[in-house]
Structure formats: structure tokens, C-alpha cells
Design a protein around this motif. Sequence first.
Motif, PDB file in Angstrom:
ATOM      1  N   ASN A 119      28.810  29.667  41.342  1.00 27.27           N
ATOM      2  CA  ASN A 119      28.937  28.251  41.675  1.00 27.27           C
ATOM      3  C   ASN A 119      29.918  28.009  42.816  1.00 27.27           C
ATOM      4  OD1 ASN A 119      27.371  26.305  39.723  1.00 27.27           O
ATOM      5  ND2 ASN A 119      28.094  27.987  38.446  1.00 27.27           N
ATOM      6  N   LEU A 120      30.961  28.819  42.888  1.00 27.23           N
ATOM      7  CA  LEU A 120      31.889  28.694  44.018  1.00 27.23           C
ATOM      8  C   LEU A 120      31.195  28.999  45.339  1.00 27.23           C
ATOM      9  CD1 LEU A 120      35.148  30.336  42.596  1.00 27.23           C
ATOM     10  CD2 LEU A 120      34.871  27.953  43.316  1.00 27.23           C
ATOM     11  N   GLY A 121      30.149  29.810  45.270  1.00 29.02           N
ATOM     12  CA  GLY A 121      29.407  30.155  46.475  1.00 29.02           C
ATOM     13  C   GLY A 121      28.546  29.028  47.012  1.00 29.02           C
ATOM     14  N   VAL A 122      28.258  28.021  46.177  1.00 29.52           N
ATOM     15  CA  VAL A 122      27.382  26.933  46.618  1.00 29.52           C
ATOM     16  C   VAL A 122      28.078  25.574  46.630  1.00 29.52           C
ATOM     17  CG1 VAL A 122      25.299  28.131  45.875  1.00 29.52           C
ATOM     18  CG2 VAL A 122      26.478  26.626  44.264  1.00 29.52           C
ATOM     19  N   VAL A 123      29.227  25.467  45.977  1.00 24.43           N
ATOM     20  CA  VAL A 123      29.944  24.187  45.908  1.00 24.43           C
ATOM     21  C   VAL A 123      30.960  24.118  47.040  1.00 24.43           C
ATOM     22  CG1 VAL A 123      31.541  22.794  44.548  1.00 24.43           C
ATOM     23  CG2 VAL A 123      29.630  23.935  43.424  1.00 24.43           C
ATOM     24  N   ASN A 151      37.511  32.276  49.745  1.00 28.14           N
ATOM     25  CA  ASN A 151      36.520  32.737  50.727  1.00 28.14           C
ATOM     26  C   ASN A 151      36.868  34.099  51.329  1.00 28.14           C
ATOM     27  OD1 ASN A 151      34.819  30.365  50.592  1.00 28.14           O
ATOM     28  ND2 ASN A 151      36.429  29.275  51.716  1.00 28.14           N
ATOM     29  N   ARG A 152      37.562  34.933  50.554  1.00 27.37           N
ATOM     30  CA  ARG A 152      37.836  36.304  50.998  1.00 27.37           C
ATOM     31  C   ARG A 152      36.705  37.248  50.607  1.00 27.37           C
ATOM     32  NH1 ARG A 152      43.644  36.304  48.007  1.00 27.37           N
ATOM     33  NH2 ARG A 152      44.825  34.960  49.432  1.00 27.37           N
ATOM     34  N   LEU A 153      35.827  36.767  49.715  1.00 32.32           N
ATOM     35  CA  LEU A 153      34.791  37.624  49.150  1.00 32.32           C
ATOM     36  C   LEU A 153      33.557  36.805  48.839  1.00 32.32           C
ATOM     37  CD1 LEU A 153      34.262  40.533  47.867  1.00 32.32           C
ATOM     38  CD2 LEU A 153      35.006  39.528  45.710  1.00 32.32           C
ATOM     39  N   GLU A 154      32.401  37.383  49.130  1.00 31.78           N
ATOM     40  CA  GLU A 154      31.149  36.733  48.766  1.00 31.78           C
ATOM     41  C   GLU A 154      30.938  36.853  47.259  1.00 31.78           C
ATOM     42  OE1 GLU A 154      28.710  35.082  50.516  1.00 31.78           O
ATOM     43  OE2 GLU A 154      30.189  35.022  52.135  1.00 31.78           O
ATOM     44  N   PRO A 155      30.463  35.797  46.601  1.00 31.78           N
ATOM     45  CA  PRO A 155      30.238  35.883  45.142  1.00 31.78           C
ATOM     46  C   PRO A 155      29.158  36.901  44.802  1.00 31.78           C
ATOM     47  CG  PRO A 155      29.334  33.844  46.025  1.00 31.78           C
ATOM     48  CD  PRO A 155      30.121  34.462  47.131  1.00 31.78           C
ATOM     49  N   ALA A 156      29.325  37.565  43.661  1.00 35.21           N
ATOM     50  CA  ALA A 156      28.350  38.554  43.214  1.00 35.21           C
ATOM     51  C   ALA A 156      27.042  37.866  42.842  1.00 35.21           C
ATOM     52  CB  ALA A 156      28.909  39.316  42.013  1.00 35.21           C
ATOM     53  N   LYS A 157      25.930  38.453  43.276  1.00 35.12           N
ATOM     54  CA  LYS A 157      24.619  37.907  42.945  1.00 35.12           C
ATOM     55  C   LYS A 157      23.878  38.770  41.933  1.00 35.12           C
ATOM     56  CE  LYS A 157      24.242  35.740  47.489  1.00 35.12           C
ATOM     57  NZ  LYS A 157      23.495  35.667  48.771  1.00 35.12           N
ATOM     58  N   ASP A 158      24.330  40.010  41.791  1.00 32.97           N
ATOM     59  CA  ASP A 158      23.705  40.936  40.852  1.00 32.97           C
ATOM     60  C   ASP A 158      24.589  41.058  39.608  1.00 32.97           C
ATOM     61  OD1 ASP A 158      22.449  42.952  39.519  1.00 32.97           O
ATOM     62  OD2 ASP A 158      22.846  44.516  40.992  1.00 32.97           O
ATOM     63  N   PHE A 159      24.105  40.549  38.492  1.00 32.68           N
ATOM     64  CA  PHE A 159      24.908  40.528  37.268  1.00 32.68           C
ATOM     65  C   PHE A 159      25.215  41.936  36.756  1.00 32.68           C
ATOM     66  CE2 PHE A 159      25.316  40.138  32.572  1.00 32.68           C
ATOM     67  CZ  PHE A 159      26.468  39.362  32.551  1.00 32.68           C
ATOM     68  N   LEU A 165      36.339  24.672  39.022  1.00 34.77           N
ATOM     69  CA  LEU A 165      35.716  25.959  38.701  1.00 34.77           C
ATOM     70  C   LEU A 165      36.767  27.066  38.604  1.00 34.77           C
ATOM     71  CD1 LEU A 165      32.578  25.746  41.026  1.00 34.77           C
ATOM     72  CD2 LEU A 165      32.551  25.858  38.519  1.00 34.77           C
ATOM     73  N   LEU A 166      37.697  27.072  39.561  1.00 30.88           N
ATOM     74  CA  LEU A 166      38.758  28.083  39.537  1.00 30.88           C
ATOM     75  C   LEU A 166      39.589  27.966  38.266  1.00 30.88           C
ATOM     76  CD1 LEU A 166      40.418  30.318  40.923  1.00 30.88           C
ATOM     77  CD2 LEU A 166      41.779  28.503  42.008  1.00 30.88           C
ATOM     78  N   TRP A 167      39.918  26.747  37.885  1.00 28.04           N
ATOM     79  CA  TRP A 167      40.743  26.549  36.695  1.00 28.04           C
ATOM     80  C   TRP A 167      39.996  26.909  35.411  1.00 28.04           C
ATOM     81  CZ3 TRP A 167      45.647  26.535  36.040  1.00 28.04           C
ATOM     82  CH2 TRP A 167      46.493  26.169  37.091  1.00 28.04           C
ATOM     83  N   VAL A 203      31.602  34.233  32.188  1.00 28.04           N
ATOM     84  CA  VAL A 203      32.307  33.081  32.745  1.00 28.04           C
ATOM     85  C   VAL A 203      32.614  33.304  34.219  1.00 28.04           C
ATOM     86  CG1 VAL A 203      34.478  31.788  32.709  1.00 28.04           C
ATOM     87  CG2 VAL A 203      33.292  32.285  30.568  1.00 28.04           C
ATOM     88  N   ASP A 204      33.190  34.452  34.548  1.00 27.26           N
ATOM     89  CA  ASP A 204      33.591  34.688  35.934  1.00 27.26           C
ATOM     90  C   ASP A 204      32.394  34.892  36.853  1.00 27.26           C
ATOM     91  OD1 ASP A 204      36.508  34.590  35.913  1.00 27.26           O
ATOM     92  OD2 ASP A 204      36.388  36.290  34.567  1.00 27.26           O
ATOM     93  N   TYR A 205      31.322  35.450  36.322  1.00 23.75           N
ATOM     94  CA  TYR A 205      30.112  35.602  37.137  1.00 23.75           C
ATOM     95  C   TYR A 205      29.553  34.234  37.526  1.00 23.75           C
ATOM     96  CZ  TYR A 205      25.295  36.696  38.423  1.00 23.75           C
ATOM     97  OH  TYR A 205      24.092  36.779  39.095  1.00 23.75           O
ATOM     98  N   PHE A 206      29.420  33.341  36.552  1.00 22.23           N
ATOM     99  CA  PHE A 206      28.851  32.021  36.836  1.00 22.23           C
ATOM    100  C   PHE A 206      29.820  31.134  37.626  1.00 22.23           C
ATOM    101  CE2 PHE A 206      25.962  33.187  33.323  1.00 22.23           C
ATOM    102  CZ  PHE A 206      24.763  32.969  33.983  1.00 22.23           C
TER     103      PHE A 206
END
Length: 482
Positions: A66-70, A145-153, A79-81, A59-62
Amino acid sequence: MLFNSLDFAIFLPIVFILYWFVFNKSLKWQNLLVAAASYLFYGWWDWRFLSLIFFSTLVDYFVGRNLGVVSNKSHRKILLWISIIVNLGFLGFFKYYNFFLDNFKSAFSIAGIELNANSLNIILPVGISFYTFQTLSYTIDVYKNRLEPAKDFISFTAFVSFFPQLVAGPIERATNLLPQFYKSRKFDYSKAVDGMRQILWGLFKKIVIADNCAVYANHIFENSADMSGSTLLLGAIFFTFQIYGDFSGYSDIAIGTARLFGFNLMQNFAFPYFSRDIAEFWRRWHISLSTWFRDYLYIPLGGSRGGTWMKVRNTFIIFIVSGFWHGANWTFIVWGALNAIYFLPLLLTKRNRQNMEDVAQNSYLPSLKELWQMGLTFSLTVIAWVFFRAENLGHAISYLGGMFSKSMFSVPYYQGIGYAKFIIPLLFIFIIVEWLGRRNQFALEKLFLNQSSFIRLMLYYTIAILIFLNAGEEQQFIYFQF
């Protein structure tokens, strides 16, 4: 799997050898090994809850991806909720369902209405409070926006389930730990030796200090109605050292183990019983949790920026929520509220940040003023721990009532106290070692490093022998229940 178990003594060297000598050519394979080892470590306790941590990770990965592109604010909030509801929903169900149900039933019963709802026989997943907050820090930081979303699962899975700190912290921030999974790691002998030294001290605190204190603290608390005030005070002091040795010992083992694999975890305890006021105590006790609440709850509520009412409100909220985080019992809520009462005078008089440096900064011994301040702070902490340890509020109140009776000035006694006398000199030695190392990350970090290797080895062998002599039946860590 317990750190103080034979299983872990076999597990750790195997993972260490595979990590540095078999999978060392590829960062992805190293991270995959960490993730697999972490799931084995967690599943050793109860494999059924592996699906829970895996679902939370998914859940948190996806959500993060999505937060990285929305960019739409309302969509980002949704998404946060999703992350908040899933994570806190699991935590609320497993940890607090029966507590709320029983209290609702009691409230309606007072009003003359009987509810037929039954409590559930729910097993609390080990570490759920810890990894829930760790993953929440990730989604909140990505959202802000303090951190880039993880791309490697694989890296993200290893971050969420990292076995050294998975079940009892430190509660790592994604901004600190997650990037470490992206960087190539090389074996550092000095870092590994330092990690082994911290593991040794953590095992000493757990097995020699905490487990021995637990025997006497448990006996006194479980038979408190028959004890004198001085004996009850002794029991409260034993528990005070039990919980510190147990929890900070776990943190030391976790941090030291992480260092063996090239990771740096945050310091979780900074010699809190040498604090000169309650504000300093909470800067030094369970640092990863107190700073988590500060950054993700206290500051968003307004912190101490508003008027007096807002300061009081926010202080009580953060301490009561912190107490409730520890367990579904009114004793924890009162423990949190009591600490808020301790803290408020310092906050309202703007003295909550007056002791920012280590005690006795330029001296071997504290001044009389510092000694008095430490004694007072320690005494207040001991009283608060009674609520933390008691079975219920009635037990805590009767315990304190007995403790502050006239018999408080008698000689402590109960059947078997003769054995307890052996732990008291050991506690004094423990306090001295902690005092000598109070300016470091852990007590043994630099102790006697300027002495000959013979003296250091004698110290380490002495500690190891004490651990071996006191090692008996495996004792769970107190914070596993949280």
C-alpha cells in the motif's frame, strides 16, 4: 533448532541438496523451499509461534504494497504506524509486559497504593527482537522511498524468516537481503568453501570457547559471595569471552550457512576486543544492531548535529534503548547507560572517529600506545559485562565491590579451578588466531591460504577435533533469550 545440534547437522545437508539439485531450475521454487525450511527450523523450537511471525509478515507485506501506491502523506504515516504498532506491540507484550507491570506495582506500593494486577506466565518467542527489527527496517525504508515494496509474497516471506539469521541475527536490512531473493543464484564452489570455513570457526567459538567459559563463569557468578576479588575478576573475564564466542560464533555460522545458499549477509562482529576506545568497540560489536539504532533512531533524533545537550541526550537514548532491547531488566538499562558514559567523552571531544582503521595496520604487533588503549578499553568492557551478566543490580554492585577489594591481588581460587586452567591456554591461542585474521571478515577467511593444502587441512582437522572433543550437551545461544 540449534546450530550446534544433531538436528541441524541433518537438516542443513537435506535443505542444501534440495535447494541446489531439486529446486535449482526455478527461483520461485528455491525461495519457497527457503521459506518452508525456515518455518520448519523456527517451528522446531515451538510451532505455536509460527502464527506470530506469519502475521507479522502479512502485515508488513500489505503495508509495503500500500505504501507503494499511496501518495497522501497522512495516509502513508498511518500505514507506517500500523507496522510499528503491530511489530513493537508484539515485542512489548511478550518481552516487557511483566517488567512494566512489576515496576508500576512497585512504584504505586511506595506511594501506599497496592495494585492487584498479576504477572503473566509469558514465553518469549525466540528471535522476536531480531525479526521485528528486520521487518521494521523494510517498512521504514519503503516509507522513505529507499526501497521498492515487495510484490512477491513468497520472496518476502523467505526474507523475513530466512533461517540462518532468523533467531539471532545479523539483523539484515531489507535493502541488502530482500533484493537477493529476486536474483537467480548459481552454486559457487569457492563461496561454499568459504562458508564452510566460517561455519567451522563459528562452531569452534561457540562449542570450544563459549561453552567452556560458561561453565566457569556461571559457577563464579552464582557463588560470587564466597569468591575472592581475583576469582571474581577471572569470572568476569570468562563471561567476556563467553558472550563474544557465543554471539559472534552464531553470527559466523549464520553468515557461513547463508553463503552455502548463495546469499551474502552483513558482517556482525569485527574483532571488537582489539578496539582502542569504546566508540571503536561499538563500531565492531553487534554491528547490525548498532547501525540499526544509528540509522533509525539516533540520526532521526538529530544525531550529533545539535548542541552539547542534544548530543548527550541522543547518546544516552540510543545506549539505554539498546540496553533495554537486550532484556527486561534494570541491569541491561544500567549496562547501556554505563556504555553511554564511556562514549560521551569521546563524542564531546570529537575523538569518537579517531580509530577507523584496523589496529596495527602496518605491523604484526601493536605499538605500546595501542596495547595500552586496547587494555583500557577491554577493562572497561569487562566491568560493563558484569551488569549484563548479573541477576539484578544488587548482585552486580556486590560483585564489583568484591572484585575491587584487596583480595583482587590474591591468586584466583575456587573448588574446581584446576579444570579452568585448561581453558586459559586455549583462550590465548584463540586470541592469537583472531589477531592474525583481524583484517578479514572472520579469522579463518585467509589464514594459511598461501600455505600448502596439507597445512590448511591440518588446521581445519585440529579445529574439528577440538569441536568434537568438547561437544557435549547442547547449549543454547545466549542471545536466544533476547
